[in-house]
Design a protein around this motif. Sequence first.
Motif, PDB file in Angstrom:
ATOM      1  N   LYS A 104       0.828  -1.213   0.000  1.00 41.95           N
ATOM      2  CA  LYS A 104       0.000   0.000   0.000  1.00 41.95           C
ATOM      3  C   LYS A 104       0.857   1.256   0.000  1.00 41.95           C
ATOM      4  O   LYS A 104       0.515   2.265  -0.625  1.00 41.95           O
ATOM      5  N   ALA A 107       2.323   1.637  -3.584  1.00 42.58           N
ATOM      6  CA  ALA A 107       1.372   1.888  -4.669  1.00 42.58           C
ATOM      7  C   ALA A 107       1.379   3.327  -5.190  1.00 42.58           C
ATOM      8  O   ALA A 107       1.504   3.539  -6.405  1.00 42.58           O
ATOM      9  N   PRO A 108       1.250   4.351  -4.330  1.00 41.99           N
ATOM     10  CA  PRO A 108       1.254   5.719  -4.864  1.00 41.99           C
ATOM     11  C   PRO A 108       2.581   6.110  -5.496  1.00 41.99           C
ATOM     12  O   PRO A 108       2.622   6.908  -6.441  1.00 41.99           O
ATOM     13  N   GLU A 111       2.496   4.533  -8.902  1.00 38.14           N
ATOM     14  CA  GLU A 111       1.560   5.254  -9.766  1.00 38.14           C
ATOM     15  C   GLU A 111       2.189   6.542 -10.309  1.00 38.14           C
ATOM     16  O   GLU A 111       1.911   6.938 -11.454  1.00 38.14           O
ATOM     17  N   MET A 151      -6.562  -0.306 -13.061  1.00 36.39           N
ATOM     18  CA  MET A 151      -5.835   0.735 -12.345  1.00 36.39           C
ATOM     19  C   MET A 151      -6.742   1.494 -11.384  1.00 36.39           C
ATOM     20  O   MET A 151      -6.324   1.870 -10.293  1.00 36.39           O
ATOM     21  N   GLU A 152      -7.995   1.715 -11.784  1.00 34.23           N
ATOM     22  CA  GLU A 152      -8.950   2.367 -10.877  1.00 34.23           C
ATOM     23  C   GLU A 152      -9.186   1.500  -9.641  1.00 34.23           C
ATOM     24  O   GLU A 152      -9.234   1.995  -8.510  1.00 34.23           O
ATOM     25  N   TYR A 154      -7.105  -0.878  -8.507  1.00 35.18           N
ATOM     26  CA  TYR A 154      -5.821  -0.930  -7.786  1.00 35.18           C
ATOM     27  C   TYR A 154      -5.671   0.287  -6.877  1.00 35.18           C
ATOM     28  O   TYR A 154      -5.362   0.158  -5.683  1.00 35.18           O
ATOM     29  N   SER A 155      -5.913   1.464  -7.437  1.00 34.60           N
ATOM     30  CA  SER A 155      -5.755   2.704  -6.666  1.00 34.60           C
ATOM     31  C   SER A 155      -6.716   2.750  -5.487  1.00 34.60           C
ATOM     32  O   SER A 155      -6.345   3.128  -4.370  1.00 34.60           O
ATOM     33  N   ALA A 159      -5.633   2.388  -1.537  1.00 29.53           N
ATOM     34  CA  ALA A 159      -5.820   3.592  -0.724  1.00 29.53           C
ATOM     35  C   ALA A 159      -6.726   3.347   0.479  1.00 29.53           C
ATOM     36  O   ALA A 159      -6.776   4.174   1.403  1.00 29.53           O
TER      37      ALA A 159
END
Length: 237
Positions: A104, A107-108, A111, A151-152, A154-155, A159
């Motif tokens: 987690k 991830a950002p 991205e 991707m939507e 995943y994000s 989050a």
Amino acid sequence: MKNFSIVLSTVAIILAAVALLVSSKSGVSDSSIATALQNNPKIVVDALKAHQEQERLAQEQAAAKAIKKYAGEIVSSENVPFTGPNDATVTVVEFFDFSCGYCKRLAPELEKVIANNANVKFVFKPVSFVSNVSPYQAKGGLAAAKQGKFMEYYSAVMAAEGGMSEADVDKVAESIGLNIDTFKADLNSASVNDALTAVSSLTQKIQVNGVPALFINGKQAYAYSADEIQKAIDAAK
């Protein structure tokens, strides 16, 4: 059983080391070994450290050989989500678990790199061993990919704070505009289950025992920030 074997091996190494230490004397007896251990307790510590280091190096070498052997399978995007051009010269692969705290955090960062590297292919290979909901989350990711919204998904899942339930995963699917009936059908499909089984099998073959694990063009990259990942990508070009 494996740990027990390691303990027996370590004991044997320690006894051998002590035997060598006292071998200069006229014989090696149980009492001389015991005396040597009492007088030199550091023997045990040093022997154990040496054995552990040998084990670590052997595992690293075995993993490196496996990674080289299965490099093509690592970078393959067959039946798993990916973003970027299919014929990219640089491919970044992430093995991850949606319930993994470290994943987690990554991830950002990942991205950010994706947003700045339109010519790089990013492949996502979910595993599912961190929590009880991990398998559902992983299958949900593959199901979302079938509707073009990985991707939507995943994000949103990465989050999410705290633990998630299967109902929470379904809510994410609805919130990103997935057809929930199709999502559920795909999530429970044989193709999705087979894809996850293939990823799990690959992680065992290349000895990925912890996540996140990043690979760039088939080689493991120990990068955990956007800057580090970008440098690794640039080096691979």
